[in-house]
Design a protein around this motif. Structure first.
Motif: not given
Length: 370
Positions: A311-328
């Protein structure tokens, strides 16, 4: 050469200096520690030609002398001897063997002449400043994990120290992510800006020597080609990487259009679970933001997949992004505080992680296409 030293003190200073010993064994002498017994003190020095560590203690000297002996063997022997014991060292001039005695224990170590040991010459030091040990360690620890390792862009294989009046920034990047830690302190007074690159091994070894719980002052001295740090009776010296570091300020997003707040521990644990079924080579995961929910997704060539929602505090258009999970994950693991801010501009632009409870620390992670 003949002297006696307390076992516990010797273990401590050998442990402090052994980090500079060359592990690749490019030269026999670089495996050794220099032992110089004179003027009532025992001075120990190790080097790998890039960094040098030295320390000295008061000992009981019967006969002065200087020699080199295998550093790690000497540390292993000293550690194995009884605590609170006193160790007697002597050098057999005929066999060039070092004799080590405690009670009924006796060891003989091969030595090499001190003349062959490549001690750093005295170096002209310009800029000098003093920092609390805990503050300096924080600057190093918050950023060193993002350094490149054996990158052809040699200047990335180190840590940038950017020093101006009233501020020190430490920066590291491997080209895919960037770590920045800022320290503001009015006591930092330099005549001109100093930007130096400390080699990877030097930055990691320096961090190992410093203690996060200590507010003792450490002296930092800089020259054109070297950095020297003095802490108690330990002296650390490292050559610098000669190169121009990228403009790190330009890599930090000046503004972002999407900002979400996340519980750091929940986010960390969720990332770790979803990462289990990511591609082992590319470690890619997707984050999809929709009203009130962040969905984390991964899959791999075996057609296995994982999904989890937060659950997050977000409202708006759908947004998608990819990452190398190790870096995050590494960035989140090096942050403090209960909540973190995750900021985005677009799926093609770098994301920014920060926390109000971790002042001056910012992590930038580049997205990946999945």
């Amino acid at each position: 050469m003949k002297f006696t030293v307390a076992r516990d003190i010797l273990v401590e200073i050998l442990t402090n200096v052994v980090g500079a010993v060359d592990k690749k064994h490019t030269s026999k002498i670089l495996e050794n520690v220099l032992l110089n017994a004179s003027d009532g003190k025992l001075r120990l020095v190790t080097t790998d030609l890039e960094i040098e560590l030295s320390s000295s203690i008061e000992v009981t000297i019967e006969e002065e002398g200087v020699v080199t002996a295998p550093a790690r063997k000497l540390l292993d022997i000293t550690k194995a001897l009884p605590k609170d014991s006193f160790i007697s060292f002597s050098l057999d001039a005929e066999t060039a063997r070092m004799l080590i005695k405690v009670g009924r224990s006796r060891f003989e170590l091969a030595t090499l002449p001190a003349e062959d040991f490549p001690e750093l010459d005295e170096i002209p030091l310009g800029t000098t400043l003093t920092l609390k040990e805990s503050e300096f360690k924080r600057l190093l620890d918050k950023t060193s994990f993002s350094m490149a390792n054996q990158d052809v862009r040699y200047y990335l294989n180190g840590l940038l120290l950017d020093i101006t009046n009233g501020q020190i920034n430490t920066v590291s990047t491997d080209g895919h992510r960037l770590a920045l830690c800022e320290l503001n302190d009015e006591a930092i007074n330099v005549t001109e800006r100093a930007s130096i690159i400390v080699p990877r091994k030097g930055a990691l070894e320096l961090s190992r020597l410093l203690e996060s719980s200590s507010d003792v002052a450490v002296d930092i001295q800089l020259s054109t080609n070297h950095i020297r740090v003095k802490k108690d009776n330990i002296r650390f010296t490292s050559k610098l990487i000669d190169g121009k570091y990228p403009d790190y300020q330009a890599a930090v997003p000046s503004s972002t259009t999407i900002s979400i707040q996340l519980d750091r521990m929940i986010f960390r644990d969720t990332l770790a679970r979803v990462a289990i079924l990511s591609n082992e080579k590319f470690r890619g995961i997707r984050l999809r933001l929709t009203d009130g929910v962040m969905k984390l997704m991964s899959n791999n060539p075996e057609q296995e997949s994982a999904e989890e929602e937060i659950d997050i505090n977000y409202s708006g258009e759908a947004f998608e992004i990819g990452f190398n999970v190790s870096y995050v994950l590494e960035a989140v693991n090096h942050m403090e505080g209960e909540m973190i801010d995750f900021n985005f501009t677009s799926s093609a632009a770098s994301a920014l992680l920060s926390s109000n409870d971790d002042p001056g620390v910012r992590y930038i992670v580049m997205p990946v296409r999945l």
